[in-house]
Design an enzyme around this catalytic site. Sequence first.
Site, PDB file in Angstrom:
ATOM      1  CB  SER A  92      40.179  37.066  33.881  1.00 27.82           C
ATOM      2  OG  SER A  92      40.837  36.914  35.116  1.00 27.82           O
ATOM      3  CE1 TYR A 142      38.746  42.604  35.166  1.00 31.25           C
ATOM      4  CE2 TYR A 142      39.890  41.038  36.584  1.00 31.25           C
ATOM      5  CZ  TYR A 142      39.748  41.667  35.356  1.00 31.25           C
ATOM      6  OH  TYR A 142      40.617  41.361  34.330  1.00 31.25           O
ATOM      7  CE  LYS A 160      37.753  40.764  32.043  1.00 29.81           C
ATOM      8  NZ  LYS A 160      37.977  41.013  30.617  1.00 29.81           N
TER       9      LYS A 160
HETATM   10  N1  LIG Z   1      46.433  42.811  33.154  1.00 27.77           N
HETATM   11  C1  LIG Z   1      45.994  41.695  33.722  1.00 27.77           C
HETATM   12  O1  LIG Z   1      46.551  41.209  34.727  1.00 27.77           O
HETATM   13  C2  LIG Z   1      44.804  40.986  33.150  1.00 27.77           C
HETATM   14  C3  LIG Z   1      44.490  39.701  33.652  1.00 27.77           C
HETATM   15  C4  LIG Z   1      43.379  39.038  33.144  1.00 27.77           C
HETATM   16  C5  LIG Z   1      42.605  39.646  32.169  1.00 27.77           C
HETATM   17  N2  LIG Z   1      42.933  40.901  31.707  1.00 27.77           N
HETATM   18  C6  LIG Z   1      42.064  41.510  30.695  1.00 27.77           C
HETATM   19  O2  LIG Z   1      42.856  41.959  29.606  1.00 27.77           O
HETATM   20  C7  LIG Z   1      42.189  43.034  28.944  1.00 27.77           C
HETATM   21  C8  LIG Z   1      43.178  44.160  28.693  1.00 27.77           C
HETATM   22  O3  LIG Z   1      43.565  44.685  29.923  1.00 27.77           O
HETATM   23  P1  LIG Z   1      44.977  45.372  30.167  1.00 27.77           P
HETATM   24  O4  LIG Z   1      45.622  44.611  31.243  1.00 27.77           O
HETATM   25  O5  LIG Z   1      45.682  45.589  28.898  1.00 27.77           O
HETATM   26  O6  LIG Z   1      44.493  46.758  30.805  1.00 27.77           O
HETATM   27  P2  LIG Z   1      44.628  48.272  30.295  1.00 27.77           P
HETATM   28  O7  LIG Z   1      46.047  48.559  29.958  1.00 27.77           O
HETATM   29  O8  LIG Z   1      43.958  49.105  31.322  1.00 27.77           O
HETATM   30  O9  LIG Z   1      43.797  48.263  28.951  1.00 27.77           O
HETATM   31  C9  LIG Z   1      42.390  48.256  28.978  1.00 27.77           C
HETATM   32  C10 LIG Z   1      41.890  48.935  27.734  1.00 27.77           C
HETATM   33  O10 LIG Z   1      40.453  48.984  27.809  1.00 27.77           O
HETATM   34  C11 LIG Z   1      40.058  50.314  27.520  1.00 27.77           C
HETATM   35  N3  LIG Z   1      38.766  50.678  28.091  1.00 27.77           N
HETATM   36  C12 LIG Z   1      38.447  50.888  29.376  1.00 27.77           C
HETATM   37  N4  LIG Z   1      37.174  51.290  29.486  1.00 27.77           N
HETATM   38  C13 LIG Z   1      36.676  51.338  28.232  1.00 27.77           C
HETATM   39  C14 LIG Z   1      35.424  51.696  27.679  1.00 27.77           C
HETATM   40  N5  LIG Z   1      34.414  52.153  28.433  1.00 27.77           N
HETATM   41  N6  LIG Z   1      35.260  51.617  26.333  1.00 27.77           N
HETATM   42  C15 LIG Z   1      36.268  51.203  25.543  1.00 27.77           C
HETATM   43  N7  LIG Z   1      37.491  50.891  26.000  1.00 27.77           N
HETATM   44  C16 LIG Z   1      37.685  50.949  27.330  1.00 27.77           C
HETATM   45  C17 LIG Z   1      41.167  51.170  28.115  1.00 27.77           C
HETATM   46  O11 LIG Z   1      41.104  52.499  27.620  1.00 27.77           O
HETATM   47  P3  LIG Z   1      41.736  53.728  28.475  1.00 27.77           P
HETATM   48  O12 LIG Z   1      43.220  53.598  28.338  1.00 27.77           O
HETATM   49  O13 LIG Z   1      41.166  54.922  27.806  1.00 27.77           O
HETATM   50  O14 LIG Z   1      41.266  53.537  29.878  1.00 27.77           O
HETATM   51  C18 LIG Z   1      42.375  50.387  27.625  1.00 27.77           C
HETATM   52  O15 LIG Z   1      42.625  50.689  26.285  1.00 27.77           O
HETATM   53  C19 LIG Z   1      41.015  43.421  29.849  1.00 27.77           C
HETATM   54  O16 LIG Z   1      39.827  42.865  29.319  1.00 27.77           O
HETATM   55  C20 LIG Z   1      41.362  42.769  31.181  1.00 27.77           C
HETATM   56  O17 LIG Z   1      40.232  42.475  31.950  1.00 27.77           O
HETATM   57  C21 LIG Z   1      44.018  41.566  32.166  1.00 27.77           C
END
Ligand SMILES: NC(=O)c1ccc[n+]([C@@H]2O[C@H](COP(=O)([O-])OP(=O)(O)OC[C@H]3O[C@@H](n4cnc5c(N)ncnc54)[C@H](OP(=O)(O)O)[C@@H]3O)[C@@H](O)[C@H]2O)c1
Length: 330
Positions: free
Chosen positions: A170, A203, A207
């Site tokens: 991130s 958080y 990252k």
């Molecule tokens: N969205 C943003 O603005 C953003 C920005 C920078 C970086 N990111 C990064 O992008 C990645 C994906 O995030 P996203 O935005 O797509 O969020 P998301 O929709 O919440 O997806 C996160 C995924 O991680 C899974 N997860 C959570 N806890 C877990 C665990 N203990 N074991 C295995 N899986 C687990 C969740 O499963 P459940 O559905 O069961 O909870 C979900 O499938 C993350 O690493 C996040 O930090 C996102």
Amino acid sequence: MGGQLGFMYRQLTFKPKPIPSSTRLDNKVAIITGANAGLGLETSREFISHGLAHLIIAVRDESKGEAARAELLRNVSNDSCRIEVWKVDQADLNGIVAFSERVETLPRLDIVILNAGVKYLNYEKSPSNHEMNVQVNHIGTSLVSLLLIPKLQASARKINAPARLTLVGSEGQFWCSFKEHSAPNVIERLDEQAAFPPAMERYYTTKLMTQLWTAELASRVTSDEVVITTVNPGLCASSLHRHDSSGALNFFLKIFAWTSEQGGHCLAHAATHGTSYVHGAYFSEQKKTEPCSFSTSSQGIKAQKKLWNETIDLLKKECPRASLTQFDKP
Ligand SMILES: NC(=O)c1ccc[n+]([C@@H]2O[C@H](COP(=O)([O-])OP(=O)(O)OC[C@H]3O[C@@H](n4cnc5c(N)ncnc54)[C@H](OP(=O)(O)O)[C@@H]3O)[C@@H](O)[C@H]2O)c1
């Protein structure tokens, strides 16, 4: 333009694009963690449309994984892609070992995207007593990366082409102080409730740890076998923000956020773009770019080595089932 202003400018002016149609994934096998929702689900969709042969949606909740699988099957044109749902909970280290043993049974493995992640703004502990952001984003992700490397290396040797491993980071790495890096034991300090900071600092710190972990891992694995990258997907609307109902975040999401589909384009790009010259690279806005200055400073490199050693020691202690001998050397 750096800092938060630069971030806002780039969110407004840059629009992530799908990977080129010339990128073909025929015959390839990919694993995407956390692919039941958000960016992971969108990357899955994109990979399938580029001819991927076999996709493993690695999830903590198999019923959510099955729902995602059904959605992908309904909406994709490549009906020859085999899609499977495999369980992996990054808060359960022995479960990660079982997952990696299952991965060993695959005929090949070409691409892994370690996308699963959480953003907790309040202090919560995992079953093994680690602060939850640290548990999922650092400890769990690190163990999955270590245990899947041998399979990626074996596949690369078999087909005489490097496999790919991408860890999702991130831009938040630029926005934290990571003052815990000088504690006698970084992870122990981060686990203390009294050390839990307000807002997004923790958080972001995890990252930054992904950035440091990726750099160290890349220095220990040859790019002839596995090309390792990390990616900033930008601010995207997704369920990552489920624990954060603040007005400020809602405002930011409304004005600046990309869609999960656009974030998925960033992941797909970082996991397929280029060859050995991107080994160890940080991608942002779909190009190789400089990570935060701390990570490349002498202090940062010291912190990177310290974090590596601490993490390996912790994993050996808390998960003796995991075979980490390949990574024993200092
Ligand atoms: N969205 C943003 O603005 C953003 C920005 C920078 C970086 N990111 C990064 O992008 C990645 C994906 O995030 P996203 O935005 O797509 O969020 P998301 O929709 O919440 O997806 C996160 C995924 O991680 C899974 N997860 C959570 N806890 C877990 C665990 N203990 N074991 C295995 N899986 C687990 C969740 O499963 P459940 O559905 O069961 O909870 C979900 O499938 C993350 O690493 C996040 O930090 C996102």
